[in-house]
Design an enzyme around this catalytic site. Structure first.
Site, PDB file in Angstrom:
ATOM      1  N   CYS A   1       0.935  -1.218   0.046  1.00  0.00           N
ATOM      2  CA  CYS A   1      -0.055   0.065   0.079  1.00  0.00           C
ATOM      3  C   CYS A   1       0.775   1.181   0.218  1.00  0.00           C
ATOM      4  CB  CYS A   1      -0.727  -0.071   1.458  1.00  0.00           C
ATOM      5  SG  CYS A   1      -1.876  -1.497   1.329  1.00  0.00           S
TER       6      CYS A   1
ATOM      7  N   ARG B   1       5.142  -0.011  -5.858  1.00  0.00           N
ATOM      8  CA  ARG B   1       5.040  -0.753  -4.627  1.00  0.00           C
ATOM      9  C   ARG B   1       3.949  -1.742  -4.868  1.00  0.00           C
ATOM     10  NH1 ARG B   1       6.372   2.628   0.111  1.00  0.00           N
ATOM     11  NH2 ARG B   1       4.934   1.198   1.438  1.00  0.00           N
TER      12      ARG B   1
ATOM     13  N   TRP C   1      -3.064  -2.963  -1.544  1.00  0.00           N
ATOM     14  CA  TRP C   1      -2.641  -4.003  -1.715  1.00  0.00           C
ATOM     15  C   TRP C   1      -3.322  -4.905  -0.953  1.00  0.00           C
ATOM     16  CZ3 TRP C   1       0.512  -8.113   0.359  1.00  0.00           C
ATOM     17  CH2 TRP C   1       1.092  -9.047  -0.642  1.00  0.00           C
TER      18      TRP C   1
ATOM     19  N   ASN D   1      -1.822   2.314   5.942  1.00  0.00           N
ATOM     20  CA  ASN D   1      -0.996   0.915   5.441  1.00  0.00           C
ATOM     21  C   ASN D   1      -0.678   0.280   6.920  1.00  0.00           C
ATOM     22  OD1 ASN D   1      -0.994   2.138   3.096  1.00  0.00           O
ATOM     23  ND2 ASN D   1       1.354   2.663   3.221  1.00  0.00           N
ATOM     24  N   GLY D   2      -0.659  -1.293   6.777  1.00  0.00           N
ATOM     25  CA  GLY D   2      -0.493  -2.020   7.904  1.00  0.00           C
ATOM     26  C   GLY D   2      -1.515  -2.708   8.211  1.00  0.00           C
TER      27      GLY D   2
ATOM     28  N   GLU E   1      19.012 -17.207  -6.483  1.00  0.00           N
ATOM     29  CA  GLU E   1      18.591 -15.838  -7.018  1.00  0.00           C
ATOM     30  C   GLU E   1      18.253 -15.946  -8.291  1.00  0.00           C
ATOM     31  OE1 GLU E   1      17.117 -13.443  -5.854  1.00  0.00           O
ATOM     32  OE2 GLU E   1      17.539 -11.739  -7.176  1.00  0.00           O
TER      33      GLU E   1
ATOM     34  N   LYS F   1      14.377 -14.719  -9.808  1.00  0.00           N
ATOM     35  CA  LYS F   1      14.275 -13.757 -10.848  1.00  0.00           C
ATOM     36  C   LYS F   1      13.446 -14.265 -12.163  1.00  0.00           C
ATOM     37  CE  LYS F   1      15.607 -11.525  -8.876  1.00  0.00           C
ATOM     38  NZ  LYS F   1      14.797 -10.764  -7.826  1.00  0.00           N
TER      39      LYS F   1
ATOM     40  N   GLU G   1       9.605 -15.147 -11.078  1.00  0.00           N
ATOM     41  CA  GLU G   1       8.942 -14.182 -10.449  1.00  0.00           C
ATOM     42  C   GLU G   1       8.231 -12.962 -11.567  1.00  0.00           C
ATOM     43  OE1 GLU G   1      10.517 -11.570  -7.414  1.00  0.00           O
ATOM     44  OE2 GLU G   1      12.460 -11.269  -8.438  1.00  0.00           O
TER      45      GLU G   1
ATOM     46  N   HIS H   1      19.088 -37.319  -6.893  1.00  0.00           N
ATOM     47  CA  HIS H   1      18.213 -37.855  -5.833  1.00  0.00           C
ATOM     48  C   HIS H   1      16.964 -37.472  -5.973  1.00  0.00           C
ATOM     49  CE1 HIS H   1      22.082 -39.212  -4.043  1.00  0.00           C
ATOM     50  NE2 HIS H   1      22.707 -37.960  -4.109  1.00  0.00           N
TER      51      HIS H   1
ATOM     52  N   LYS I   1       6.765  -4.835  -3.909  1.00  0.00           N
ATOM     53  CA  LYS I   1       7.993  -4.487  -4.007  1.00  0.00           C
ATOM     54  C   LYS I   1       8.387  -4.305  -2.527  1.00  0.00           C
ATOM     55  CE  LYS I   1      12.291  -3.031  -5.250  1.00  0.00           C
ATOM     56  NZ  LYS I   1      12.833  -4.198  -5.649  1.00  0.00           N
TER      57      LYS I   1
HETATM   58  C1  G6P Z   1       9.461  -8.542  -1.528  1.00  0.00           C
HETATM   59  C2  G6P Z   1       9.928  -8.069  -2.882  1.00  0.00           C
HETATM   60  C3  G6P Z   1      11.298  -9.061  -3.099  1.00  0.00           C
HETATM   61  C4  G6P Z   1      12.187  -8.923  -1.805  1.00  0.00           C
HETATM   62  C5  G6P Z   1      11.422  -9.332  -0.700  1.00  0.00           C
HETATM   63  C6  G6P Z   1      12.365  -8.708   0.640  1.00  0.00           C
HETATM   64  O1  G6P Z   1       8.973 -10.055  -1.610  1.00  0.00           O
HETATM   65  O2  G6P Z   1       9.004  -8.707  -3.904  1.00  0.00           O
HETATM   66  O3  G6P Z   1      11.970  -8.769  -4.178  1.00  0.00           O
HETATM   67  O4  G6P Z   1      13.426  -9.492  -2.162  1.00  0.00           O
HETATM   68  O5  G6P Z   1      10.290  -8.526  -0.698  1.00  0.00           O
HETATM   69  O6  G6P Z   1      12.435  -7.442   0.496  1.00  0.00           O
HETATM   70  P1  G6P Z   1      13.606  -6.580   1.186  1.00  0.00           P
HETATM   71  O7  G6P Z   1      13.212  -5.081   1.098  1.00  0.00           O
HETATM   72  O8  G6P Z   1      13.574  -6.717   2.779  1.00  0.00           O
HETATM   73  O9  G6P Z   1      14.917  -6.719   0.690  1.00  0.00           O
END
Ligand code: G6P
Length: 615
Positions: free
Chosen positions: A2, A27, A78, A104-105, A488, A492, A495, A511, A610
């Site tokens: 949010c 966001r 969100w 927010n929250g 990672e 990537k 997602e 395995h 985000k």
């Molecule tokens: C969300 C984002 C990810 C990020 C994770 C941790 O899930 O979509 O891309 O890695 O949060 O975020 P931070 O800001 O704590 O690194």
């Protein structure tokens, strides 16, 4: 996640709110709305879906450019409590329609409060936790002196459990509005023609650079001319604004088609800014980190705690810290760490990694570890964020604002910070020789150049992605640091492209998971670890024998890769220990180009946000 924007002043309020909300789109959100004061009323317009829906509604209502709207609050939501819908969108109104709230929250005791209010006759129109706040403010407002919105909000906050960043508008108080925060970020912007609130600086950066960062449990009264800040006891708080120097251009696309591509292209700069200022006179120096020999010798283990991409950076951190410092390191995702009763004490160093510094699971895990007596070191990108403020010490990455939901440059810089830390700890503990230390420092400072060269080779990745973007399943396999970076690389891809992908340790595939390899399955193999190359070649032969198509990511000098890979993306030669920082970039580019070829929304993938500030 949010977003909040609020404004009071002489400029066109709705244009400011919409501009601010559009800068918070990154966001992630599923609905948006605004509330504004006009002719002694609070008007609310909110819509499910993209901001364009809201903009259209505002245009239809003919209020977008109104000259007589001097205060308003806006929100991008969100969904957490209640599905995305017009009704569940913020702002929420109180029963009388006099009070509007953006939040927010999460209010943890909202069901209890809802029952209390329903019993008193308040009618609810949404499934959200936020609506209780609007009714509660009204409930308390009735008991206050006319116009004392601040007191009504204060009384409301005293019964709320959970987290909030709030903007509250009242029809009776056209000259002011109220903001408050607890465990959810909120900042105040001081402008010439009025004042602002926002959940994030980029929302208002085009309007003002003078920012007051609200602390937990503070409450603020904003008018067009001034801002009054109070602590939880109602005592006035004096805080100088910080002047934000980064450009709002830096938070926008700057000529690239997508933020993600812009941010990948910033990796060389981001590495340079993270590494170079820390190396002075042949030594690594951190400004606010106190890890002297005595403390390190007293540290019996290290926990790295983070979420998502940051947790993958942590896995690389584990490999290098254990290798160089010979201190045991565990990596936990924050949501597990919190509840699994980890063994933490005064001899534990907890390294928290977070781009935003606001991820709720990470923040909560940090607080838990702190309570148990651990020393907390945070690696954070956002200056002044909650994690940065509450940690014992902080290493800031210098990635700059990261807008694309898929994290890229933040990961490379988190690795850079972990390498700096590992080299420094190993040096302090006397675990590496002086010449080895100096040689690592030299190699670290060369990384930005190596990254420039890597980025200049985008076309190979682009070509491969254009030919193979239709694959259904991808496996990333590697050993040691190549396995860590595969995690990672796999995240990537999945997602943003929505292609199923998994990261597997090269030796573990046989395995079980090898059963999924069939004719044409794409297997991506980082091959940067010389000493394990022959083992990986055997693993590649295993998947090739089952029909896999193999893409290698290998250094220029790795001739053996030709023996087994169908295609190879080359990266410049670099010390294998440092390779993940460089080798992840072709994987990020691969995810990007696959997604572009599939015609998907690169910067705003479905279902993701985000910054995740809910549990
Ligand atoms: C969300 C984002 C990810 C990020 C994770 C941790 O899930 O979509 O891309 O890695 O949060 O975020 P931070 O800001 O704590 O690194």
């Amino acid at each position: 996640m949010c977003g909040i924007v609020g404004y009071i002043g002489q400029d066109k309020t709705l244009e400011i709110l919409m501009d601010g909300l559009s800068r918070l789109e990154y966001r992630g959100y599923d609905s948006a709305g605004v509330a504004y004061l006009q002719d002694g009323n609070v008007d609310v317009i909110k819509r499910k879906g993209r901001l364009d829906n809201l903009r259209e509604a505002l245009n239809n209502a003919g209020c977008m450019s109104s000259e007589d709207v001097f205060a308003g609050i806006g929100h991008t939501r969100w969904a957490t409590h209640g599905a995305p819908s017009d009704e569940n969108s913020h702002p929420h109104l109180s029963d009388s329609g006099k009070i509007a709230v953006v939040h927010n929250g999460i209010i943890e005791n909202y069901l209890e409060l809802k029952k209390y209010l329903t019993d008193k006759g308040y009618k609810f129109h949404s499934e959200t936790d936020t609506e209780v706040i609007a009714h509660l403010v009204e409930h308390h407002y009735k008991k206050c002196e006319p116009g004392n919105l601040l007191e009504a909000v204060r009384m409301t906050l005293s019964v709320l459990e959970g987290s909030y960043a709030l903007g509250v508008l009242c029809a009776d108080c056209p000259e002011s509005f109220v903001a408050a925060r607890k465990d959810s970020p909120l900042i105040i912007g001081l402008g010439e023609q009025g004042n602002y609130i926002a959940s994030d600086i980029p929302a208002i950066l085009s309007r003002t650079r003078n920012i007051v960062i609200m602390e937990d449990q503070e409450i603020a009264l904003l008018t067009a001319e001034c801002v009054k800040l109070f602590d939880s006891l109602g005592q006035p708080v004096e805080r100088e604004p910080v002047y934000v120097t980064w450009d709002s251009e830096a938070a926008e696309k700057g000529g690239y088609e997508h933020f993600m591509m812009k941010e990948i292209n910033e990796e060389a700069r981001a590495l340079k800014d993270t590494i170079v200022p820390r190396i002075r006179n042949g030594l690594i120096r951190f400004e606010h980190v106190d890890l002297n020999r005595e403390i390190l010798e007293d540290t019996d283990h290290i926990h790295i705690v983070a979420c998502g991409t940051a947790s993958h950076a942590g896995v690389v951190g584990k490999y290098i810290i254990e290798k160089l410092c010979r201190i045991p390191v565990q990596v936990d995702v924050a949501s597990e760490f919190r509840y699994r009763d980890p063994i933490i004490g005064e001899k534990t160093l907890v390294i928290i990694i977070s781009q935003s510094g606001e991820t709720l699971d990470t923040l909560a895990a940090m607080r838990e570890a702190k309570k148990m007596g651990a020393r907390i070191l945070a690696i954070v990108n956002v200056v002044g964020s909650s994690i940065a403020r509450e940690a014992d010490s902080v290493i800031y990455t210098a990635a700059g604002p990261e807008i694309a939901v898929a994290s890229t440059k933040a990961y490379n810089t988190q690795l850079a910070a972990l390498y700096l830390l590992a080299f420094q700890m190993a040096h302090t503990l006397g675990k590496i020789e002086q010449d080895e230390y100096e040689s690592y420092l030299k190699k670290l400072t060369e990384l930005p150049d190596v990254m420039e060269k890597t980025l200049a080779r985008k076309e190979t990745v682009q070509r491969f992605a254009a030919e193979h973007f239709n694959v259904h399943s991808v496996f990333f396999i590697g050993r040691s640091l190549d396995y860590a970076l595969s995690m990672e690389a796999s995240l990537k891809l999945k997602e943003i492209s929505y292609i199923h992908s998994e990261a597997y340790a090269g030796g573990e595939l046989k395995h079980g998971t090898i059963a999924l390899i069939e004719e044409g399955t794409l297997v991506v193999c980082p091959l940067t670890q010389d000493r394990l190359l022959d083992k990986m070649i055997s693993n590649i032969r295993e998947v090739k024998a089952r029909g896999a198509l193999v893409l290698g990511i290998a250094m220029d000098s790795c001739a053996k890769a030709e023996e087994v890979c169908d295609t190879i993306i080359r990266i410049p030669d670099v010390d294998p220990l440092l390779a993940p920082i460089i080798a992840v970039t072709p994987a990020q580019l691969f995810a990007y180009y696959v997604t572009v070829n599939k015609g998907l929304d690169v910067d705003k993938p479905r279902n993701l946000a985000k910054s995740v500030t809910v549990e």
